[in-house]
Design a protein around this motif. Structure first.
Motif, PDB file in Angstrom:
ATOM      1  N   GLU A  83       0.884  -1.167   0.000  1.00 28.30           N
ATOM      2  CA  GLU A  83       0.000   0.000   0.000  1.00 28.30           C
ATOM      3  C   GLU A  83       0.919   1.213   0.000  1.00 28.30           C
ATOM      4  O   GLU A  83       1.923   1.237   0.707  1.00 28.30           O
ATOM      5  CB  GLU A  83      -0.894   0.017   1.232  1.00 28.30           C
ATOM      6  N   TYR A  84       0.560   2.232  -0.808  1.00 24.75           N
ATOM      7  CA  TYR A  84       1.443   3.379  -0.950  1.00 24.75           C
ATOM      8  C   TYR A  84       0.630   4.631  -1.280  1.00 24.75           C
ATOM      9  O   TYR A  84      -0.475   4.541  -1.814  1.00 24.75           O
ATOM     10  CB  TYR A  84       2.487   3.117  -2.046  1.00 24.75           C
ATOM     11  N   PRO A  85       1.197   5.810  -0.968  1.00 21.42           N
ATOM     12  CA  PRO A  85       0.518   7.056  -1.345  1.00 21.42           C
ATOM     13  C   PRO A  85       0.544   7.212  -2.867  1.00 21.42           C
ATOM     14  O   PRO A  85       1.527   6.865  -3.513  1.00 21.42           O
ATOM     15  CB  PRO A  85       1.344   8.147  -0.675  1.00 21.42           C
ATOM     16  N   ALA A  86      -0.535   7.719  -3.424  1.00 19.01           N
ATOM     17  CA  ALA A  86      -0.626   7.957  -4.861  1.00 19.01           C
ATOM     18  C   ALA A  86      -1.008   9.422  -5.091  1.00 19.01           C
ATOM     19  O   ALA A  86      -1.321  10.152  -4.143  1.00 19.01           O
ATOM     20  CB  ALA A  86      -1.647   7.012  -5.483  1.00 19.01           C
ATOM     21  N   ASP A  87      -0.996   9.844  -6.340  1.00 18.30           N
ATOM     22  CA  ASP A  87      -1.293  11.237  -6.689  1.00 18.30           C
ATOM     23  C   ASP A  87      -2.648  11.681  -6.165  1.00 18.30           C
ATOM     24  O   ASP A  87      -3.605  10.909  -6.103  1.00 18.30           O
ATOM     25  CB  ASP A  87      -1.271  11.417  -8.211  1.00 18.30           C
ATOM     26  N   GLY A  88      -2.732  12.946  -5.810  1.00 17.21           N
ATOM     27  CA  GLY A  88      -3.992  13.560  -5.428  1.00 17.21           C
ATOM     28  C   GLY A  88      -4.590  13.038  -4.136  1.00 17.21           C
ATOM     29  O   GLY A  88      -5.806  13.063  -3.979  1.00 17.21           O
ATOM     30  N   GLY A  89      -3.765  12.534  -3.225  1.00 15.19           N
ATOM     31  CA  GLY A  89      -4.259  12.032  -1.957  1.00 15.19           C
ATOM     32  C   GLY A  89      -4.849  10.629  -2.030  1.00 15.19           C
ATOM     33  O   GLY A  89      -5.392  10.124  -1.054  1.00 15.19           O
ATOM     34  N   ARG A  90      -4.738  10.005  -3.177  1.00 15.80           N
ATOM     35  CA  ARG A  90      -5.231   8.641  -3.335  1.00 15.80           C
ATOM     36  C   ARG A  90      -4.293   7.659  -2.640  1.00 15.80           C
ATOM     37  O   ARG A  90      -3.176   7.999  -2.295  1.00 15.80           O
ATOM     38  CB  ARG A  90      -5.353   8.291  -4.816  1.00 15.80           C
ATOM     39  N   GLN A 146      -6.347   1.607  -7.137  1.00 21.85           N
ATOM     40  CA  GLN A 146      -6.292   2.861  -6.388  1.00 21.85           C
ATOM     41  C   GLN A 146      -7.623   3.158  -5.743  1.00 21.85           C
ATOM     42  O   GLN A 146      -8.684   2.906  -6.325  1.00 21.85           O
ATOM     43  CB  GLN A 146      -5.924   4.035  -7.305  1.00 21.85           C
ATOM     44  N   ALA A 147      -7.533   3.715  -4.539  1.00 21.76           N
ATOM     45  CA  ALA A 147      -8.719   4.182  -3.823  1.00 21.76           C
ATOM     46  C   ALA A 147      -8.642   5.701  -3.734  1.00 21.76           C
ATOM     47  O   ALA A 147      -7.557   6.282  -3.623  1.00 21.76           O
ATOM     48  CB  ALA A 147      -8.780   3.575  -2.424  1.00 21.76           C
ATOM     49  N   ALA A 148      -9.811   6.347  -3.796  1.00 25.50           N
ATOM     50  CA  ALA A 148      -9.889   7.806  -3.726  1.00 25.50           C
ATOM     51  C   ALA A 148     -10.872   8.215  -2.634  1.00 25.50           C
ATOM     52  O   ALA A 148     -11.861   7.531  -2.386  1.00 25.50           O
ATOM     53  CB  ALA A 148     -10.330   8.388  -5.065  1.00 25.50           C
ATOM     54  N   LEU A 149     -10.576   9.337  -2.023  1.00 23.22           N
ATOM     55  CA  LEU A 149     -11.432   9.879  -0.978  1.00 23.22           C
ATOM     56  C   LEU A 149     -12.560  10.683  -1.616  1.00 23.22           C
ATOM     57  O   LEU A 149     -12.326  11.568  -2.433  1.00 23.22           O
ATOM     58  CB  LEU A 149     -10.606  10.776  -0.050  1.00 23.22           C
ATOM     59  N   TYR A 163     -13.501   5.127  -1.869  1.00 23.58           N
ATOM     60  CA  TYR A 163     -14.052   4.308  -2.944  1.00 23.58           C
ATOM     61  C   TYR A 163     -12.912   3.712  -3.760  1.00 23.58           C
ATOM     62  O   TYR A 163     -11.867   4.344  -3.938  1.00 23.58           O
ATOM     63  CB  TYR A 163     -14.920   5.156  -3.877  1.00 23.58           C
ATOM     64  N   LEU A 164     -13.114   2.523  -4.281  1.00 21.92           N
ATOM     65  CA  LEU A 164     -12.151   1.973  -5.220  1.00 21.92           C
ATOM     66  C   LEU A 164     -12.363   2.710  -6.539  1.00 21.92           C
ATOM     67  O   LEU A 164     -13.460   2.680  -7.103  1.00 21.92           O
ATOM     68  CB  LEU A 164     -12.331   0.478  -5.435  1.00 21.92           C
ATOM     69  N   GLU A 165     -11.331   3.390  -6.998  1.00 20.39           N
ATOM     70  CA  GLU A 165     -11.463   4.236  -8.177  1.00 20.39           C
ATOM     71  C   GLU A 165     -10.951   3.569  -9.451  1.00 20.39           C
ATOM     72  O   GLU A 165     -11.528   3.748 -10.523  1.00 20.39           O
ATOM     73  CB  GLU A 165     -10.711   5.548  -7.956  1.00 20.39           C
ATOM     74  N   SER A 166      -9.865   2.819  -9.368  1.00 23.03           N
ATOM     75  CA  SER A 166      -9.298   2.252 -10.589  1.00 23.03           C
ATOM     76  C   SER A 166      -8.603   0.929 -10.304  1.00 23.03           C
ATOM     77  O   SER A 166      -8.195   0.647  -9.180  1.00 23.03           O
ATOM     78  CB  SER A 166      -8.320   3.234 -11.241  1.00 23.03           C
ATOM     79  N   ALA A 167      -8.498   0.137 -11.367  1.00 20.32           N
ATOM     80  CA  ALA A 167      -7.798  -1.141 -11.313  1.00 20.32           C
ATOM     81  C   ALA A 167      -7.190  -1.397 -12.682  1.00 20.32           C
ATOM     82  O   ALA A 167      -7.822  -1.124 -13.701  1.00 20.32           O
ATOM     83  CB  ALA A 167      -8.769  -2.266 -10.954  1.00 20.32           C
TER      84      ALA A 167
END
Length: 160
Positions: free
Chosen positions: A103-110, A129-132, A139-143
């Motif tokens: 698990e790692y930090p991703a762009d835009g706070g994801r 990726q999960a997004a706030l 929410y799960l945003e992408s796979a």
């Protein structure tokens, strides 16, 4: 569960390609639906719930946690389009077992996740990726479903 028109065809391949590029959820303003029982209070439970729903072939449960910054995709995406996308994701993300590798930090706070999925003896690692979203719900945003395309060939949609 088979859906007419989901096997072959230019439209289905185009939809898979669009999903593989990111499954990034876009749309207009969310209504009040993204704030109820949808989404999760943290990114890892959102991922866990989505994976459990994919394993169980539960499109409704997958849909409750699929979305992004605007909340649940159910709040703004037309039902037919949402169901087609969920069917494709379920096909590519079906699994017998799953393991979170990182698990790692991703762009835009994801939050990003590297996930290992095993289906019918075949092991593949992919990223999600999960997004706030609204009201601090995740929410799960992408796979990246391209990396698990073999699962769809092995099991098809709705096969056990």
């Amino acid at each position: 569960m088979r859906r007419k028109g989901m096997r072959g065809g230019v439209a289905a391949r185009a939809l898979v390609a669009a999903l593989a590029i990111g499954l990034t959820v876009m749309g207009c303003a969310s209504g009040g639906r993204g704030t109820g029982g949808e989404g999760y209070v943290a990114p890892r439970p959102a991922l866990d719930a989505f994976l459990a729903a994919a394993k169980a072939r539960d499109l409704e449960a997958m849909g409750a946690v699929w979305g992004g910054e605007r909340g649940s995709a159910a709040a703004y995406m037309p039902r037919e389009e949402r169901e087609k996308r969920l069917l494709i994701m379920q096909c590519h993300l079906q699994h017998d077992s799953a393991r979170i590798l990182a698990e790692y930090p991703a762009d835009g706070g994801r939050r990003g996740f590297r996930v290992e999925l095993v289906f019918r003896g075949v092991t593949r690692a992919t990223t999600m990726q999960a997004a706030l979203g609204p009201n601090r719900r995740w929410y799960l945003e992408s796979a990246d479903i391209e990396k698990t395309a073999e699962f769809c060939r092995l099991g098809g949609v709705g096969k056990g």
